[in-house]
Design a protein around this motif. Sequence first.
Motif, mmCIF file in Angstrom:
data_model
loop_
_atom_site.group_PDB
_atom_site.id
_atom_site.type_symbol
_atom_site.label_atom_id
_atom_site.label_comp_id
_atom_site.label_asym_id
_atom_site.label_seq_id
_atom_site.Cartn_x
_atom_site.Cartn_y
_atom_site.Cartn_z
ATOM 1 N N GLY A 42 0.810 -1.219 0.000
ATOM 2 C CA GLY A 42 0.000 0.000 0.000
ATOM 3 C C GLY A 42 0.840 1.264 0.000
ATOM 4 O O GLY A 42 0.586 2.204 -0.761
ATOM 5 N N VAL A 43 1.876 1.295 0.835
ATOM 6 C CA VAL A 43 2.754 2.470 0.903
ATOM 7 C C VAL A 43 3.508 2.646 -0.416
ATOM 8 O O VAL A 43 3.605 3.759 -0.931
ATOM 9 N N THR A 45 2.622 1.627 -3.383
ATOM 10 C CA THR A 45 1.674 2.065 -4.407
ATOM 11 C C THR A 45 1.370 3.550 -4.271
ATOM 12 O O THR A 45 1.316 4.280 -5.264
ATOM 13 N N MET A 46 1.182 4.012 -3.029
ATOM 14 C CA MET A 46 0.918 5.441 -2.813
ATOM 15 C C MET A 46 2.097 6.295 -3.276
ATOM 16 O O MET A 46 1.902 7.344 -3.895
ATOM 17 N N LEU A 47 3.328 5.854 -2.984
ATOM 18 C CA LEU A 47 4.507 6.612 -3.429
ATOM 19 C C LEU A 47 4.586 6.652 -4.951
ATOM 20 O O LEU A 47 4.812 7.712 -5.543
ATOM 21 N N GLU A 49 2.315 6.395 -7.154
ATOM 22 C CA GLU A 49 1.246 7.137 -7.804
ATOM 23 C C GLU A 49 1.263 8.621 -7.463
ATOM 24 O O GLU A 49 0.438 9.375 -7.961
ATOM 25 N N SER A 50 2.224 9.032 -6.645
ATOM 26 C CA SER A 50 2.301 10.448 -6.282
ATOM 27 C C SER A 50 2.863 11.257 -7.448
ATOM 28 O O SER A 50 3.628 10.765 -8.281
ATOM 29 N N SER A 83 9.176 9.767 1.702
ATOM 30 C CA SER A 83 7.912 10.351 2.145
ATOM 31 C C SER A 83 7.448 11.413 1.160
ATOM 32 O O SER A 83 8.249 12.056 0.485
ATOM 33 N N ASN A 85 4.420 14.471 1.452
ATOM 34 C CA ASN A 85 3.350 15.048 2.257
ATOM 35 C C ASN A 85 2.952 16.398 1.688
ATOM 36 O O ASN A 85 3.688 17.017 0.937
ATOM 37 N N CYS A 93 8.588 16.345 -0.954
ATOM 38 C CA CYS A 93 8.960 14.946 -1.173
ATOM 39 C C CYS A 93 10.404 14.720 -0.762
ATOM 40 O O CYS A 93 11.239 15.615 -0.838
#
Length: 139
Positions: A42-43, A45-47, A49-50, A83, A85, A93
């Motif tokens: 999950g993490v 994938t989130m990175l 797709e950022s 990260s 945010n 980033c």
Amino acid sequence: MEDDYTEVRKSWWDRNWKWFVPTGCLSLVVLFGLFIAALVFGVTTMLKESDSYKSAMNEAQHNAIVLEKLGSPIEDNGVASGSVNSSNSVEHCNLQIPIRGSKSRGTLFVVGTKNGTWKYDEMSLYVEDTKEKIDLLKK
């Protein structure tokens, strides 16, 4: 003459604990492993797709130095870390992206801020084969 012997049947637990305990422990370990794997997936994938990840990969794929050192095409090569945010419509980033080309592999280090457009404080490539770190912001 009647026999006073009566058979006492063991409880379910007494009959089955030898297989139930190891199976239960193994199930807990498997569930914990699946939870950790889902969290990492999950993490990651989130990175990936950022906006910052996509922008950094685009920069690397079109950078002459990266193409010269790693070869073409440039692709991601594993699990990115770092990260991303956002606060008050400003995005920050700090990413470490493993990448590879046809000749070599490396890690792309990206630190930047987006307030409309991306401004990078750091974008560097560490080449695994030669152990060199190249500042991609110097032109």
